[in-house]
Design a protein around this motif. Structure first.
Motif, PDB file in Angstrom:
ATOM      1  N   ILE A 155      35.109  43.228  42.091  1.00  0.00           N
ATOM      2  CA  ILE A 155      36.017  42.390  41.310  1.00  0.00           C
ATOM      3  C   ILE A 155      37.184  42.037  42.237  1.00  0.00           C
ATOM      4  N   LEU A 156      37.313  40.763  42.552  1.00  0.00           N
ATOM      5  CA  LEU A 156      38.355  40.313  43.488  1.00  0.00           C
ATOM      6  C   LEU A 156      39.607  39.930  42.712  1.00  0.00           C
ATOM      7  N   VAL A 157      40.739  40.503  43.125  1.00  0.00           N
ATOM      8  CA  VAL A 157      41.984  40.298  42.380  1.00  0.00           C
ATOM      9  C   VAL A 157      43.089  39.839  43.329  1.00  0.00           C
ATOM     10  N   GLY A 179      44.585  30.549  33.969  1.00  0.00           N
ATOM     11  CA  GLY A 179      45.955  30.634  33.470  1.00  0.00           C
ATOM     12  C   GLY A 179      46.089  31.380  32.148  1.00  0.00           C
ATOM     13  N   ILE A 180      44.961  31.801  31.560  1.00  0.00           N
ATOM     14  CA  ILE A 180      44.985  32.532  30.283  1.00  0.00           C
ATOM     15  C   ILE A 180      44.733  34.016  30.577  1.00  0.00           C
ATOM     16  N   PRO A 181      45.638  34.908  30.154  1.00  0.00           N
ATOM     17  CA  PRO A 181      45.475  36.331  30.470  1.00  0.00           C
ATOM     18  C   PRO A 181      44.226  36.939  29.828  1.00  0.00           C
ATOM     19  N   PRO A 182      43.755  38.067  30.373  1.00  0.00           N
ATOM     20  CA  PRO A 182      42.540  38.696  29.855  1.00  0.00           C
ATOM     21  C   PRO A 182      42.629  38.970  28.356  1.00  0.00           C
ATOM     22  N   SER A 183      41.506  38.806  27.674  1.00  0.00           N
ATOM     23  CA  SER A 183      41.457  39.101  26.233  1.00  0.00           C
ATOM     24  C   SER A 183      40.394  40.184  26.035  1.00  0.00           C
ATOM     25  N   HIS A 205      41.273  35.219  38.825  1.00  0.00           N
ATOM     26  CA  HIS A 205      41.608  33.811  38.553  1.00  0.00           C
ATOM     27  C   HIS A 205      40.616  32.972  39.345  1.00  0.00           C
ATOM     28  N   ARG A 206      40.517  31.701  39.008  1.00  0.00           N
ATOM     29  CA  ARG A 206      39.628  30.821  39.780  1.00  0.00           C
ATOM     30  C   ARG A 206      40.289  30.401  41.082  1.00  0.00           C
ATOM     31  N   SER A 207      40.656  31.399  41.906  1.00  0.00           N
ATOM     32  CA  SER A 207      41.306  31.075  43.182  1.00  0.00           C
ATOM     33  C   SER A 207      40.291  30.889  44.306  1.00  0.00           C
ATOM     34  N   TRP A 208      39.045  31.297  44.088  1.00  0.00           N
ATOM     35  CA  TRP A 208      38.151  31.502  45.221  1.00  0.00           C
ATOM     36  C   TRP A 208      36.914  30.630  45.295  1.00  0.00           C
ATOM     37  N   PRO A 209      36.787  29.527  44.541  1.00  0.00           N
ATOM     38  CA  PRO A 209      35.524  28.788  44.655  1.00  0.00           C
ATOM     39  C   PRO A 209      35.292  28.232  46.060  1.00  0.00           C
ATOM     40  N   SER A 210      36.350  27.739  46.710  1.00  0.00           N
ATOM     41  CA  SER A 210      36.186  27.169  48.052  1.00  0.00           C
ATOM     42  C   SER A 210      35.825  28.262  49.049  1.00  0.00           C
ATOM     43  N   PHE A 211      36.517  29.375  48.950  1.00  0.00           N
ATOM     44  CA  PHE A 211      36.267  30.506  49.851  1.00  0.00           C
ATOM     45  C   PHE A 211      34.846  31.030  49.659  1.00  0.00           C
ATOM     46  N   CYS A 212      34.461  31.236  48.411  1.00  0.00           N
ATOM     47  CA  CYS A 212      33.154  31.839  48.138  1.00  0.00           C
ATOM     48  C   CYS A 212      32.015  30.890  48.517  1.00  0.00           C
ATOM     49  N   ASP A 213      32.168  29.605  48.236  1.00  0.00           N
ATOM     50  CA  ASP A 213      31.155  28.628  48.668  1.00  0.00           C
ATOM     51  C   ASP A 213      30.994  28.683  50.176  1.00  0.00           C
ATOM     52  N   ARG A 214      32.108  28.712  50.859  1.00  0.00           N
ATOM     53  CA  ARG A 214      32.082  28.661  52.314  1.00  0.00           C
ATOM     54  C   ARG A 214      31.402  29.892  52.919  1.00  0.00           C
ATOM     55  N   PHE A 215      31.660  31.070  52.305  1.00  0.00           N
ATOM     56  CA  PHE A 215      31.152  32.302  52.915  1.00  0.00           C
ATOM     57  C   PHE A 215      29.975  32.907  52.148  1.00  0.00           C
TER      58      PHE A 215
END
Ligand SMILES: [Zn+2]
Length: 309
Positions: free
Chosen positions: A252-254, A229-233, A206-216
């Protein structure tokens, strides 16, 4: 000791006890919509406030099943702190409504939207449509995963608590200064651990990590979800496998609350690894504060990168 002195001593003791009870009763009740907000509130509020939270750190914060106990928490709240940006839109507004607590209604003095103090990524430009996904229409609400935003939330909480409980304002300011210092020291350690891996490309579920990834210093190339919010297709997953192979992506971060079968099968087909990272305090029971959250995630990443050549 004569009788009068003994009586005076007892009286003094009773007065002290009564004052203690009064102080405990007058403590402000803060409720965080998530455990991350509660953790930051504990950092600055110390033992001068009561802190509780609603969504558990191992749950998807977009989708929380309402419980009657949540309404009870909100009924007693003097201050409700939310992530905002519609993260809680699916479950919190009806709970606030049902609490009938005028202090914590949106716009009231006891309602604090932490997002208004933070740097927010992925704010859409132009018209927002459903085609962009369902759950991030106002910008990315997972902003607490940048420690700088954690600092800003803590500062906003210290200021708010000082306004609401002025007798303790010096205490809250002192607690914030101490938190700020410990966070700066911790950031140096986290940066040093991540330094060898800056610029590495990753996929996240999910797009949970843009802030974390930018920072680190990590680069998020794509997502397992076709849209937030849309499940894998199947078609998106196939495309993703192509991207991963082409770009030589290994991780792959989950988040812990998503089904791991699709990420696993992608990893098997591409020779990569699935890494379960925690987006929140309480994601596992050992992670009980804001520092432990980053300690845990950064250690997981470092271990996973170290396995790669
Ligand atoms: Zn989200």
């Amino acid at each position: 000791m004569n009788n009068t002195n003994r009586l005076l001593g007892m009286l003094a003791m009773l007065v002290t006890l009564a004052a203690g009870t009064a102080a405990a009763a007058s403590k402000l009740n803060l409720v965080g919509s998530t455990e991350d907000l509660a953790a930051l509130a504990r950092e600055v509020g110390g033992d001068r406030i009561n802190v509780d939270s609603i969504a558990r750190g191992y749950q998807d914060p977009h989708f929380v099943e309402p419980k009657p106990s949540f309404v009870l928490k909100l009924q007693k709240a003097d201050l409700l702190v939310v992530i905002g940006l519609q993260l809680e839109i699916g479950w919190l507004p009806p709970l606030i409504n049902q609490s009938r607590n005028s202090k914590i209604q949106p716009g009231a003095a006891g309602y604090l939207d932490a997002s208004s103090f933070c740097h927010i990524d992925e704010i859409p430009v132009g018209q927002v449509t459903r085609a962009m996904g369902d759950v991030h229409p106002m910008g990315n609400p997972h902003y607490w995963l940048d420690p700088e935003n954690g600092r800003r939330i803590a500062k906003a909480l210290a200021d708010k608590l000082s306004l609401m409980q002025p007798a303790d304002s010096a205490y809250f300011a002192g607690r914030f200064a101490d938190f700020d210092k410990r966070l700066t020291a911790a950031e140096k350690v986290w940066d040093a651990k991540m330094a060898p891996y800056r610029g590495r490309k990753v996929i996240t579920y999910h797009r949970s990590w843009p802030s974390f990834c930018d920072r680190f210093g990590l680069v998020v190339v794509d997502y397992v979800e076709p849209k937030p919010g849309i499940p894998p297709s199947p078609s998106h997953t196939l495309e993703l496998i192509g991207t991963i192979k082409r770009e030589g992506i290994r991780l792959i971060l989950v988040e812990p609350y998503f089904a791991i079968d699709t990420p696993r099968s992608i990893a098997e087909k591409t020779g990569g690894q699935v890494v379960v990272l925690l987006p929140s305090v309480g994601g596992v029971k050992e992670v009980t504060d804001y520092f432990q959250l980053f300690d845990y995630d950064i250690n997981m990443l470092v271990k996973a990168f170290a396995k790669e050549k």
